[in-house]
Motif scaffolding. Structure first.
Motif, PDB file in Angstrom:
ATOM      1  N   SER A 197       0.856  -1.188   0.000  1.00 14.22           N
ATOM      2  CA  SER A 197       0.000   0.000   0.000  1.00 14.22           C
ATOM      3  C   SER A 197       0.886   1.229   0.000  1.00 14.22           C
ATOM      4  CB  SER A 197      -0.905   0.014   1.238  1.00 14.22           C
ATOM      5  OG  SER A 197      -1.637   1.224   1.298  1.00 14.22           O
ATOM      6  N   ILE A 198       0.467   2.229  -0.757  1.00 16.66           N
ATOM      7  CA  ILE A 198       1.192   3.500  -0.762  1.00 16.66           C
ATOM      8  C   ILE A 198       0.723   4.389   0.381  1.00 16.66           C
ATOM      9  CG2 ILE A 198       1.648   5.605  -2.081  1.00 16.66           C
ATOM     10  CD1 ILE A 198       1.366   3.983  -4.625  1.00 16.66           C
ATOM     11  N   ASN A 199      -0.561   4.337   0.692  1.00 18.74           N
ATOM     12  CA  ASN A 199      -1.149   5.272   1.654  1.00 18.74           C
ATOM     13  C   ASN A 199      -1.193   4.745   3.085  1.00 18.74           C
ATOM     14  OD1 ASN A 199      -1.765   7.179  -0.428  1.00 18.74           O
ATOM     15  ND2 ASN A 199      -3.472   5.862  -1.027  1.00 18.74           N
ATOM     16  N   ASN A 200      -1.137   3.424   3.253  1.00 20.18           N
ATOM     17  CA  ASN A 200      -1.196   2.828   4.585  1.00 20.18           C
ATOM     18  C   ASN A 200       0.002   1.912   4.797  1.00 20.18           C
ATOM     19  OD1 ASN A 200      -3.942   3.861   5.242  1.00 20.18           O
ATOM     20  ND2 ASN A 200      -4.528   2.519   3.539  1.00 20.18           N
ATOM     21  N   HIS A 201       0.318   1.669   6.061  1.00 17.78           N
ATOM     22  CA  HIS A 201       1.448   0.780   6.321  1.00 17.78           C
ATOM     23  C   HIS A 201       1.090  -0.632   5.853  1.00 17.78           C
ATOM     24  CE1 HIS A 201      -0.010  -1.625   9.767  1.00 17.78           C
ATOM     25  NE2 HIS A 201      -0.625  -0.516  10.181  1.00 17.78           N
ATOM     26  N   SER A 202       2.096  -1.357   5.382  1.00 16.40           N
ATOM     27  CA  SER A 202       1.887  -2.691   4.831  1.00 16.40           C
ATOM     28  C   SER A 202       3.180  -3.485   4.976  1.00 16.40           C
ATOM     29  CB  SER A 202       1.476  -2.594   3.358  1.00 16.40           C
ATOM     30  OG  SER A 202       2.439  -1.869   2.609  1.00 16.40           O
ATOM     31  N   LEU A 203       3.128  -4.749   4.557  1.00 16.67           N
ATOM     32  CA  LEU A 203       4.310  -5.604   4.684  1.00 16.67           C
ATOM     33  C   LEU A 203       5.542  -4.992   4.034  1.00 16.67           C
ATOM     34  CD1 LEU A 203       3.256  -9.329   4.074  1.00 16.67           C
ATOM     35  CD2 LEU A 203       3.936  -8.252   6.210  1.00 16.67           C
ATOM     36  N   LYS A 204       5.365  -4.324   2.926  1.00 14.80           N
ATOM     37  CA  LYS A 204       6.520  -3.779   2.201  1.00 14.80           C
ATOM     38  C   LYS A 204       7.311  -2.798   3.057  1.00 14.80           C
ATOM     39  CE  LYS A 204       4.832   0.503   0.773  1.00 14.80           C
ATOM     40  NZ  LYS A 204       5.408   1.828   1.008  1.00 14.80           N
ATOM     41  N   ASP A 205       6.669  -2.170   4.048  1.00 15.84           N
ATOM     42  CA  ASP A 205       7.357  -1.210   4.909  1.00 15.84           C
ATOM     43  C   ASP A 205       8.281  -1.884   5.915  1.00 15.84           C
ATOM     44  OD1 ASP A 205       6.088   1.172   3.860  1.00 15.84           O
ATOM     45  OD2 ASP A 205       4.261   0.473   4.832  1.00 15.84           O
ATOM     46  N   ALA A 206       8.152  -3.199   6.074  1.00 15.81           N
ATOM     47  CA  ALA A 206       9.013  -3.928   7.001  1.00 15.81           C
ATOM     48  C   ALA A 206      10.227  -4.533   6.307  1.00 15.81           C
ATOM     49  CB  ALA A 206       8.223  -5.041   7.692  1.00 15.81           C
ATOM     50  N   ILE A 207      10.288  -4.445   4.981  1.00 17.16           N
ATOM     51  CA  ILE A 207      11.354  -5.091   4.213  1.00 17.16           C
ATOM     52  C   ILE A 207      12.362  -4.039   3.759  1.00 17.16           C
ATOM     53  CG2 ILE A 207      11.863  -6.693   2.347  1.00 17.16           C
ATOM     54  CD1 ILE A 207       9.709  -7.623   4.418  1.00 17.16           C
ATOM     55  N   VAL A 208      13.640  -4.282   4.011  1.00 16.93           N
ATOM     56  CA  VAL A 208      14.668  -3.332   3.601  1.00 16.93           C
ATOM     57  C   VAL A 208      15.740  -4.038   2.777  1.00 16.93           C
ATOM     58  CG1 VAL A 208      14.335  -1.782   5.568  1.00 16.93           C
ATOM     59  CG2 VAL A 208      16.004  -3.635   5.748  1.00 16.93           C
ATOM     60  N   LEU A 216       9.544 -11.843   0.593  1.00 17.50           N
ATOM     61  CA  LEU A 216       9.742 -10.529  -0.005  1.00 17.50           C
ATOM     62  C   LEU A 216      11.218 -10.178   0.113  1.00 17.50           C
ATOM     63  CD1 LEU A 216       6.671 -10.461   1.262  1.00 17.50           C
ATOM     64  CD2 LEU A 216       6.816  -8.057   0.637  1.00 17.50           C
ATOM     65  N   GLY A 217      11.776  -9.622  -0.936  1.00 19.59           N
ATOM     66  CA  GLY A 217      13.182  -9.274  -0.882  1.00 19.59           C
ATOM     67  C   GLY A 217      13.681  -8.642  -2.158  1.00 19.59           C
ATOM     68  N   TYR A 218      14.978  -8.531  -2.225  1.00 16.80           N
ATOM     69  CA  TYR A 218      15.648  -7.830  -3.321  1.00 16.80           C
ATOM     70  C   TYR A 218      16.539  -8.784  -4.117  1.00 16.80           C
ATOM     71  CZ  TYR A 218      14.083  -3.368  -1.412  1.00 16.80           C
ATOM     72  OH  TYR A 218      13.315  -2.314  -0.984  1.00 16.80           O
ATOM     73  N   PRO A 219      15.947  -9.710  -4.882  1.00 15.42           N
ATOM     74  CA  PRO A 219      16.762 -10.634  -5.678  1.00 15.42           C
ATOM     75  C   PRO A 219      17.669  -9.874  -6.636  1.00 15.42           C
ATOM     76  CG  PRO A 219      14.488 -10.606  -6.450  1.00 15.42           C
ATOM     77  CD  PRO A 219      14.510  -9.846  -5.159  1.00 15.42           C
ATOM     78  N   GLY A 220      18.930 -10.281  -6.681  1.00  9.10           N
ATOM     79  CA  GLY A 220      19.925  -9.504  -7.427  1.00  9.10           C
ATOM     80  C   GLY A 220      19.836  -9.622  -8.930  1.00  9.10           C
ATOM     81  N   ARG A 221      19.904 -10.857  -9.438  1.00  8.85           N
ATOM     82  CA  ARG A 221      19.941 -10.981 -10.897  1.00  8.85           C
ATOM     83  C   ARG A 221      19.535 -12.380 -11.329  1.00  8.85           C
ATOM     84  NH1 ARG A 221      25.264 -10.294 -14.859  1.00  8.85           N
ATOM     85  NH2 ARG A 221      24.158 -10.526 -16.825  1.00  8.85           N
ATOM     86  N   THR A 222      18.610 -12.448 -12.258  1.00  5.49           N
ATOM     87  CA  THR A 222      18.326 -13.696 -12.957  1.00  5.49           C
ATOM     88  C   THR A 222      18.452 -13.448 -14.451  1.00  5.49           C
ATOM     89  OG1 THR A 222      15.955 -13.190 -12.911  1.00  5.49           O
ATOM     90  CG2 THR A 222      16.811 -14.675 -11.200  1.00  5.49           C
ATOM     91  N   ASN A 223      18.553 -14.541 -15.206  1.00  2.41           N
ATOM     92  CA  ASN A 223      18.679 -14.454 -16.667  1.00  2.41           C
ATOM     93  C   ASN A 223      17.755 -15.472 -17.320  1.00  2.41           C
ATOM     94  OD1 ASN A 223      21.054 -12.512 -17.092  1.00  2.41           O
ATOM     95  ND2 ASN A 223      21.894 -13.963 -15.613  1.00  2.41           N
ATOM     96  N   ARG A 224      16.477 -15.415 -16.934  1.00  3.37           N
ATOM     97  CA  ARG A 224      15.530 -16.418 -17.422  1.00  3.37           C
ATOM     98  C   ARG A 224      15.284 -16.303 -18.927  1.00  3.37           C
ATOM     99  NH1 ARG A 224      12.584 -17.719 -12.475  1.00  3.37           N
ATOM    100  NH2 ARG A 224      14.290 -18.446 -11.142  1.00  3.37           N
ATOM    101  N   TRP A 225      15.579 -15.149 -19.501  1.00  4.49           N
ATOM    102  CA  TRP A 225      15.407 -14.961 -20.944  1.00  4.49           C
ATOM    103  C   TRP A 225      16.695 -15.253 -21.721  1.00  4.49           C
ATOM    104  CZ3 TRP A 225      10.635 -13.597 -22.950  1.00  4.49           C
ATOM    105  CH2 TRP A 225       9.683 -13.129 -22.041  1.00  4.49           C
ATOM    106  N   MET A 226      17.750 -15.664 -21.034  1.00  7.35           N
ATOM    107  CA  MET A 226      19.048 -15.843 -21.700  1.00  7.35           C
ATOM    108  C   MET A 226      18.952 -16.829 -22.872  1.00  7.35           C
ATOM    109  SD  MET A 226      22.700 -17.169 -20.150  1.00  7.35           S
ATOM    110  CE  MET A 226      23.062 -15.646 -19.278  1.00  7.35           C
TER     111      MET A 226
END
Length: 714
Positions: A51-62, A266-276
């Motif tokens: 959510s942009i306007n309310n707190h949500s799970l995304k606000d707990a992930i860094v 939820l996280g910040y996966p660095g790099r995949t190449n599924r279209w390689m």
């Protein structure tokens, strides 16, 4: 029927999506994923996740320090990530006398928490689609350079429009190889302090032997705290800063996991190449990755000789060694998995079918030459790929491969400046010099440099190597030891003292004749060099790859596609899921491991499988407290079938109610081809059970005050 066969075959290029495959944008989960997730056990609304306007799970992930993920787990800014993600900071804060890396560390209170030099967390604020805006600035007649310039110019405007005067970091990123564009708004906090870490024998239990393997018994976690100014805003380190009050933090579940339980990450996966394309896979397997593996192993072996002799040297090189070792095993696993599963052959078949579609009259003008151009690129760059990976291995493992060049450019500017200019440059130069020489150990650096030069000079035979290296090799029968020893004896870069002496009496001619400066310049010049032919190959490939992805999506309009990972926030969902039975695992089902299995691996004084005496004593007493499974065992790790990659390290594993159940830290080597193709049968994420994390903090470390600040769900 032919159309159906073509559709199914072409879909192999990116894999038709199952519910547990994919790294999804949060802004689209309501439209693309939420219904599937509910069927699997999710009890949250899409608004509770993003959510942009309310707190949500995304606000707990860094995003943690740019390369990992972490999560907020208390109202007072407590953040949890992997031990290997905090490794740099822990090693930096350690000394032989206060070796937190070896012995562990637990702050008794906020004042006792330790501040590393450079550590930050990045909160995700929002994202939006700007594809139409950017693509409107482009046209098919542009060269790739013109296209890139236009994208950069428009991206800069978008970033400026959304950063609110510098309050936020804004990044416009391409997706689907430049067919779509989105911007991301972040807020960075730089006052991050170490709260707790288990000893390395727990946090890295199993070492390189168990890395990427299952069954696993590793307590791969560490804890930090994020600080802000009195108003909750980002601030440089200050004793006046206070613990951050996050918009959202994750409650922690003690309920445990059962097979087929819903699990999302939820996280910040660095790099995949599924279209390689197939040519890229073939190039990696036969040319690039073998060179990467060989150069990495050589560097590790040379480093370890010296690390084993000195606690200080081991601390100084611990992080670098761990990073090299991690990808050394990863790349070998990639070679084995991609070869075993014949991934290149499967993709080549899909490309042949795409080529038939592309050369139909309606498609030929736009897509007709795509596959030919891509295949031509790989055939002409195979030997370069091998060369580049030997050279990169040299640069990655040798401090003196790159440092003299980068420092030398600063010294040259300093030497050419007038007195006022030098006075202005001096503080920054001294700071750079202090940092550059703080952890370098000359005997180790000599051995690594000489060995890597020998490997690079003899194995990169199909592509012209750096000219000075070729000359030295020819004159010394490719034995670089004597040359390196002589270079160190004569070079001003050999020690901090010599560099400081140069600052006192700078001389450009001395610098330009310096043997280590000349060698480093030669290597970096070669690393960055691009012939006109290579530039054209790159441009043609870039355009064709973009068209390949565009054409694949046009030919398969009803498939739900997710973009390759590129260090932007994603969600992946699936279930707790076993692998086939394995006699090495004492657990009743092969989706979890126990402390019994951990203790069975114990080897006293072994670098990889030693365990602390206190842990063994607690195990003997079966003193598991409230953290034991209801079946009586003490859980350690568990498996899910989530789709993750590097960068997801430290990501929270979350149940259907939005509660933390584990911490992702690894994948299994059988599915090491996962960055290229998702294997629905083999792909697993290896996670630390949150109950083991809490047991270590509470029972092992006697740091129950840290557990007490969390919201525990029983």
């Amino acid at each position: 029927m032919k159309k159906l066969i073509l559709f199914l075959t072409m879909s192999l290029m990116v894999m038709p999506v199952r519910a547990d495959e994919g790294m999804w944008f949060l802004m689209f989960i309501e439209r693309l994923n939420h219904r599937d997730m509910q069927k699997m056990g999710l009890q949250l609304t899409s608004e509770e996740i993003y959510s942009i306007n309310n707190h949500s799970l995304k606000d707990a992930i860094v995003q943690f320090n740019g390369g990992c993920t972490a999560e907020m787990i208390s109202k007072d800014g407590l953040v949890l990530t992997n031990h290997h993600c905090g490794y740099d900071a822990i090693a930096e804060l350690s000394t032989p006398e206060a070796n937190w890396l070896k012995n562990g560390f637990w702050a008794a209170n906020h004042k006792a928490e330790l501040k590393p030099k450079d550590l930050y967390v990045r909160f995700f604020v929002r994202m939006d689609d700007v594809s139409k805006r950017i693509l409107a600035k482009l046209n098919p007649n542009m060269t790739e350079a013109e296209r890139e310039k236009a994208v950069q110019q428009e991206s800069a405007l978008i970033e400026k429009e959304n950063n609110e005067g510098g309050k936020y970091t804004v990044s416009v990123r391409p997706f689907f190889q430049g067919n779509e564009y989105y911007y991301f708004v972040y807020q960075d906090f730089k006052d991050v302090r170490l709260v707790g870490t288990p000893p390395e024998s727990i946090g890295k239990f199993g070492g390189d032997t168990d890395n990427w393997e299952w069954p696993r018994h590793t307590g791969d976690f560490s804890m930090f705290r994020v600080y802000a100014d009195a108003n909750g805003n980002p601030a440089e380190y200050s004793t006046n800063n206070v613990p951050l009050k996050p918009k959202h933090y994750l409650p922690v579940s003690l309920k445990g996991v059962q097979e087929n339980d819903f699990a999302m990450i939820l996280g910040y996966p660095g790099r995949t190449n599924r279209w390689m394309p197939s040519g890229g896979i073939e190039q990696n397997v036969k040319f690039a990755y073998p060179a990467w593996v060989e150069a990495s192993k050589l560097g590790m072996d040379k480093m370890k000789v010296h690390m084993d002799k000195s606690d200080q040297v081991r601390l100084n090189y611990a992080s670098q060694y761990a990073q090299v070792a991690n990808y050394w095993k990863n790349r070998q696993g990639m070679i084995d998995a991609l070869t075993k599963h014949k991934t290149a052959a499967a993709k080549a078949k899909a490309e042949a079918d795409f080529n038939k579609w592309a050369n139909k009259p309606a498609n030929k003008a736009k897509y007709g030459n795509v596959i030919t151009t891509i295949n031509n690129y790989y055939s002409k760059t195979n030997e370069k790929a091998r060369h580049d990976n030997y050279l990169t291995g040299l640069l990655r493992t040798s401090g003196y491969a790159a440092m003299p060049y980068s420092l030398g450019r600063g010294l040259e500017a300093y030497a050419n400046a007038n007195e006022a200019g030098r006075a202005e440059m001096l503080p920054d130069l001294k700071a750079y010099i202090d940092e550059a020489y703080a952890t370098l150990y000359e005997p180790l650096e000599k051995d690594v440099l000489a060995a890597q030069l020998g490997l690079y000079g003899t194995k990169s035979t199909g592509y012209e190597i750096a000219p000075l290296v070729a000359k030295i090799g020819k004159e010394n029968n490719n034995n670089f030891t004597a040359y390196v020893n002589d270079a160190f004896a004569k070079s001003l870069f050999a020690s901090k003292a010599k560099v400081e002496a140069f600052l006192a009496k700078p001389d450009v001619n001395t610098l330009k004749a310096d043997p280590l400066y000349l060698l480093s310049s030669d290597l970096l010049t070669k690393y960055r060099a691009k012939s006109e032919e290579q530039q054209k190959l790159d441009a043609d490939y870039s355009k064709s790859f973009r068209l390949l992805v565009d054409g694949m999506r046009e030919a398969n309009p009803n498939v739900k596609y997710y973009p390759d990972a590129n260090s932007t926030l994603r969600l992946t969902y699936g279930k707790v899921r076993s692998l086939p039975a394995d006699k090495r695992n004492d657990a009743k089902k092969n989706y979890y491991t126990t402390m019994q299995g951990e203790v069975a691996k114990y080897k006293p004084n072994d670098e990889e499988f030693d365990l602390p005496k206190r842990l063994l004593e607690l195990y003997e007493k079966k003193d598991f407290g409230q953290y034991a499974d209801k079946a009586g065992y003490m859980p350690v790790n568990f498996l899910t079938d989530n789709d993750i990659t590097g960068g997801n390290s430290g990501s929270p594993v979350i149940n259907g109610k939005g509660e933390l159940i584990g911490l992702a830290f690894d994948g299994n080597i059988e599915a090491m081809a996962g960055d290229v193709i998702f294997d629905k049968d083999l792909q697993r994420t290896i996670n630390v059970d949150i109950r083991y994390v809490l047991w270590i903090i509470d029972k092992y470390a006697n740091a129950k005050h840290i557990v007490d600040e969390m919201t525990i769900v029983k």
